[in-house]
Design a protein around this motif. Sequence first.
Motif, PDB file in Angstrom:
ATOM      1  N   ALA A  77      23.506   8.699  50.100  1.00 51.97           N
ATOM      2  CA  ALA A  77      22.070   8.023  50.289  1.00 51.97           C
ATOM      3  C   ALA A  77      20.986   8.986  49.655  1.00 51.97           C
ATOM      4  CB  ALA A  77      22.043   7.849  51.681  1.00 51.97           C
ATOM      5  N   ILE A  78      21.061  10.212  49.774  1.00 52.83           N
ATOM      6  CA  ILE A  78      20.078  11.216  49.579  1.00 52.83           C
ATOM      7  C   ILE A  78      20.109  11.345  47.928  1.00 52.83           C
ATOM      8  CG2 ILE A  78      21.400  13.233  50.004  1.00 52.83           C
ATOM      9  CD1 ILE A  78      18.507  14.461  50.661  1.00 52.83           C
ATOM     10  N   VAL A  79      21.453  11.543  47.322  1.00 55.76           N
ATOM     11  CA  VAL A  79      21.763  11.738  46.116  1.00 55.76           C
ATOM     12  C   VAL A  79      21.089  10.460  45.175  1.00 55.76           C
ATOM     13  CG1 VAL A  79      23.507  12.232  44.240  1.00 55.76           C
ATOM     14  CG2 VAL A  79      23.680  13.373  46.434  1.00 55.76           C
ATOM     15  N   GLY A  80      21.658   9.458  45.835  1.00 59.07           N
ATOM     16  CA  GLY A  80      21.174   8.226  44.816  1.00 59.07           C
ATOM     17  C   GLY A  80      19.595   7.857  45.015  1.00 59.07           C
ATOM     18  N   ALA A  81      19.041   8.193  46.139  1.00 59.55           N
ATOM     19  CA  ALA A  81      17.790   8.201  46.285  1.00 59.55           C
ATOM     20  C   ALA A  81      16.796   9.048  45.633  1.00 59.55           C
ATOM     21  CB  ALA A  81      17.301   8.160  47.981  1.00 59.55           C
ATOM     22  N   ARG A 134      30.782  10.304  56.034  1.00 57.44           N
ATOM     23  CA  ARG A 134      29.948  11.350  55.503  1.00 57.44           C
ATOM     24  C   ARG A 134      29.552  11.352  54.017  1.00 57.44           C
ATOM     25  NH1 ARG A 134      29.501  15.959  58.689  1.00 57.44           N
ATOM     26  NH2 ARG A 134      29.371  17.430  56.848  1.00 57.44           N
ATOM     27  N   ASP A 135      30.393  10.825  53.400  1.00 55.87           N
ATOM     28  CA  ASP A 135      30.107  10.654  51.892  1.00 55.87           C
ATOM     29  C   ASP A 135      29.032   9.633  51.642  1.00 55.87           C
ATOM     30  OD1 ASP A 135      32.026  12.848  51.019  1.00 55.87           O
ATOM     31  OD2 ASP A 135      33.483  11.384  50.438  1.00 55.87           O
ATOM     32  N   ALA A 136      29.039   8.530  52.644  1.00 56.88           N
ATOM     33  CA  ALA A 136      28.076   7.431  52.351  1.00 56.88           C
ATOM     34  C   ALA A 136      26.844   8.164  52.900  1.00 56.88           C
ATOM     35  CB  ALA A 136      28.454   6.384  53.377  1.00 56.88           C
ATOM     36  N   VAL A 137      26.574   8.753  53.706  1.00 59.44           N
ATOM     37  CA  VAL A 137      25.240   9.515  54.078  1.00 59.44           C
ATOM     38  C   VAL A 137      24.866  10.495  52.849  1.00 59.44           C
ATOM     39  CG1 VAL A 137      24.282  11.134  55.753  1.00 59.44           C
ATOM     40  CG2 VAL A 137      25.788   9.283  56.497  1.00 59.44           C
ATOM     41  N   GLN A 138      25.723  11.147  52.363  1.00 62.53           N
ATOM     42  CA  GLN A 138      25.317  12.117  51.187  1.00 62.53           C
ATOM     43  C   GLN A 138      24.780  11.468  50.207  1.00 62.53           C
ATOM     44  OE1 GLN A 138      25.056  15.405  51.785  1.00 62.53           O
ATOM     45  NE2 GLN A 138      26.221  16.641  50.200  1.00 62.53           N
ATOM     46  N   HIS A 168      26.318   6.592  39.362  1.00 52.69           N
ATOM     47  CA  HIS A 168      26.750   7.473  40.192  1.00 52.69           C
ATOM     48  C   HIS A 168      28.369   7.530  40.745  1.00 52.69           C
ATOM     49  CE1 HIS A 168      22.491   7.997  40.128  1.00 52.69           C
ATOM     50  NE2 HIS A 168      22.318   7.256  41.209  1.00 52.69           N
ATOM     51  N   MET A 169      28.605   6.335  40.980  1.00 57.83           N
ATOM     52  CA  MET A 169      30.162   5.944  41.354  1.00 57.83           C
ATOM     53  C   MET A 169      30.917   6.594  40.083  1.00 57.83           C
ATOM     54  SD  MET A 169      29.864   5.148  44.535  1.00 57.83           S
ATOM     55  CE  MET A 169      31.529   4.479  44.823  1.00 57.83           C
ATOM     56  N   ARG A 170      30.762   6.011  38.881  1.00 59.51           N
ATOM     57  CA  ARG A 170      31.550   6.462  37.851  1.00 59.51           C
ATOM     58  C   ARG A 170      31.687   8.096  37.898  1.00 59.51           C
ATOM     59  NH1 ARG A 170      29.355   5.185  32.015  1.00 59.51           N
ATOM     60  NH2 ARG A 170      27.608   6.380  32.684  1.00 59.51           N
ATOM     61  N   SER A 171      30.707   8.933  38.087  1.00 54.15           N
ATOM     62  CA  SER A 171      30.789  10.273  38.021  1.00 54.15           C
ATOM     63  C   SER A 171      31.709  10.595  39.083  1.00 54.15           C
ATOM     64  CB  SER A 171      29.265  11.095  38.229  1.00 54.15           C
ATOM     65  OG  SER A 171      28.573  11.198  37.122  1.00 54.15           O
ATOM     66  N   ILE A 172      31.688  10.133  40.228  1.00 54.86           N
ATOM     67  CA  ILE A 172      32.590  10.658  41.252  1.00 54.86           C
ATOM     68  C   ILE A 172      33.983  10.403  40.912  1.00 54.86           C
ATOM     69  CG2 ILE A 172      33.398  10.517  43.917  1.00 54.86           C
ATOM     70  CD1 ILE A 172      30.258   9.846  44.223  1.00 54.86           C
ATOM     71  N   ARG A 173      34.144   9.054  40.383  1.00 50.51           N
ATOM     72  CA  ARG A 173      35.607   8.691  40.012  1.00 50.51           C
ATOM     73  C   ARG A 173      36.166   9.687  38.884  1.00 50.51           C
ATOM     74  NH1 ARG A 173      33.599   3.414  40.168  1.00 50.51           N
ATOM     75  NH2 ARG A 173      33.152   3.658  37.889  1.00 50.51           N
ATOM     76  N   GLN A 174      35.446  10.093  38.205  1.00 46.09           N
ATOM     77  CA  GLN A 174      35.848  10.790  36.960  1.00 46.09           C
ATOM     78  C   GLN A 174      36.040  12.489  37.249  1.00 46.09           C
ATOM     79  OE1 GLN A 174      33.428   9.670  33.528  1.00 46.09           O
ATOM     80  NE2 GLN A 174      34.639   7.679  33.584  1.00 46.09           N
ATOM     81  N   GLN A 225      33.159  14.461  38.676  1.00 43.17           N
ATOM     82  CA  GLN A 225      32.049  15.064  38.436  1.00 43.17           C
ATOM     83  C   GLN A 225      31.418  14.988  39.839  1.00 43.17           C
ATOM     84  OE1 GLN A 225      30.441  17.515  37.550  1.00 43.17           O
ATOM     85  NE2 GLN A 225      29.242  17.038  35.895  1.00 43.17           N
ATOM     86  N   ASN A 226      31.765  15.688  40.872  1.00 42.89           N
ATOM     87  CA  ASN A 226      31.563  15.217  42.279  1.00 42.89           C
ATOM     88  C   ASN A 226      30.009  15.686  42.733  1.00 42.89           C
ATOM     89  OD1 ASN A 226      31.500  14.514  45.072  1.00 42.89           O
ATOM     90  ND2 ASN A 226      32.698  16.398  45.655  1.00 42.89           N
ATOM     91  N   ILE A 227      29.190  14.660  42.451  1.00 46.18           N
ATOM     92  CA  ILE A 227      27.632  14.787  42.752  1.00 46.18           C
ATOM     93  C   ILE A 227      27.307  14.827  44.266  1.00 46.18           C
ATOM     94  CG2 ILE A 227      26.954  13.838  40.370  1.00 46.18           C
ATOM     95  CD1 ILE A 227      26.547  11.103  41.964  1.00 46.18           C
ATOM     96  N   LEU A 228      28.382  14.725  45.047  1.00 48.23           N
ATOM     97  CA  LEU A 228      28.072  14.988  46.297  1.00 48.23           C
ATOM     98  C   LEU A 228      28.398  16.046  46.945  1.00 48.23           C
ATOM     99  CD1 LEU A 228      29.898  11.611  47.820  1.00 48.23           C
ATOM    100  CD2 LEU A 228      27.796  11.754  46.928  1.00 48.23           C
ATOM    101  N   ASP A 229      28.709  17.129  45.969  1.00 49.33           N
ATOM    102  CA  ASP A 229      28.905  18.582  46.408  1.00 49.33           C
ATOM    103  C   ASP A 229      27.664  19.248  45.815  1.00 49.33           C
ATOM    104  OD1 ASP A 229      29.422  21.255  46.044  1.00 49.33           O
ATOM    105  OD2 ASP A 229      31.709  20.979  45.840  1.00 49.33           O
ATOM    106  N   PRO A 230      26.895  19.827  46.944  1.00 45.11           N
ATOM    107  CA  PRO A 230      25.548  20.288  46.705  1.00 45.11           C
ATOM    108  C   PRO A 230      25.781  21.528  45.423  1.00 45.11           C
ATOM    109  CG  PRO A 230      26.393  21.154  48.784  1.00 45.11           C
ATOM    110  CD  PRO A 230      27.296  20.106  48.384  1.00 45.11           C
TER     111      PRO A 230
END
Length: 311
Positions: A12-16, A6-10, A53-59, A61-66
């Motif tokens: 996709a749109i954030v990164g795009a 589910r995170d991989a799908v999310q 993007h991956m750095r934000s998630i690791r640190q 800042q969950n950019i997969l959360d709307p």
Amino acid sequence: MTLNDRDAVQFAIVGASQGWLIWQKEPDGQVIPLTIRVGGETYAGAWALTACHMRSIRQGQNILDPDVLAGLTMKDVVDHYRDETTGQVTVQSLEERLENFREVGRVLRDEFGGHFVNVLKRAGGYLYRADGQGLIQLLVTKFPKSFGDWPMAKLPNVTALGLVELRASRTLPREIDQALDFKDIENLEGGADYYRPWFFVRVGVFDISEEFKRKLRAREMIEPGSQMEEEFRAFTIRAMRELAGHAGGWPQALPGLEVETHAQAFLRCRRCRVGIGEKELPCSYRPVCKATHDDHELMDCGWPLVMTTEY
């Protein structure tokens, strides 16, 4: 760091929504791919954005959360794209990037239950539908700031292709797998961006005007929405279709063509010059390259520079 399905799908749109204007100007005026230092590594081009993007998630800042996306500030975006060595930000158009982050978060939260999976479910396995609810149509209409590049739809098409490749690379839960089994995959188009037309011009897939050549040699900006811009993007899409006919058919050949045309330009054309040896820069296209043999001015041409949020 590995994302769950589910995170991989999310992702996709954030990164795009951020996958555009991936170059920078140096103090001396030279134009180079975007380059960012993250986690002790140097990343260039699209990989630089992904690393951020991956750095934000690791640190944390969950950019997969709307809700996080919708509430981002300019300070957050500056920190998101900072270079860890210099502390500087070379990513361009931060205001527009902030707007895109916020739009994706807001629309996912308010219209799709917070997740891109629900966009895919509404599309029902179609890129285009008579009722306007296909995936490409939903991206263009529901996320107009981030994906409203019509009719080229570069980011929507690349997003859809990335999801097709995600499906092919791993076993997904049934609901996601079915949503990504597009029934009209033949409607997918190649990405109309910078690198593919540059490669096509260099090798002579299509010819360009003297004015276009002059702009490319001088590294001049091309006006967004101008006839010149629309033509090289449209020719790129047409060329991808034509080439597919010689490489296995459409759409079967599209994933390989996308990778080949982008990688050739990014990894080879960018470093090439007249007289360079095969040992220094191996290239299977050199024997038929127009810039190498017939028109050396094409070797001086940089990729098309357009200040745009669309590719």
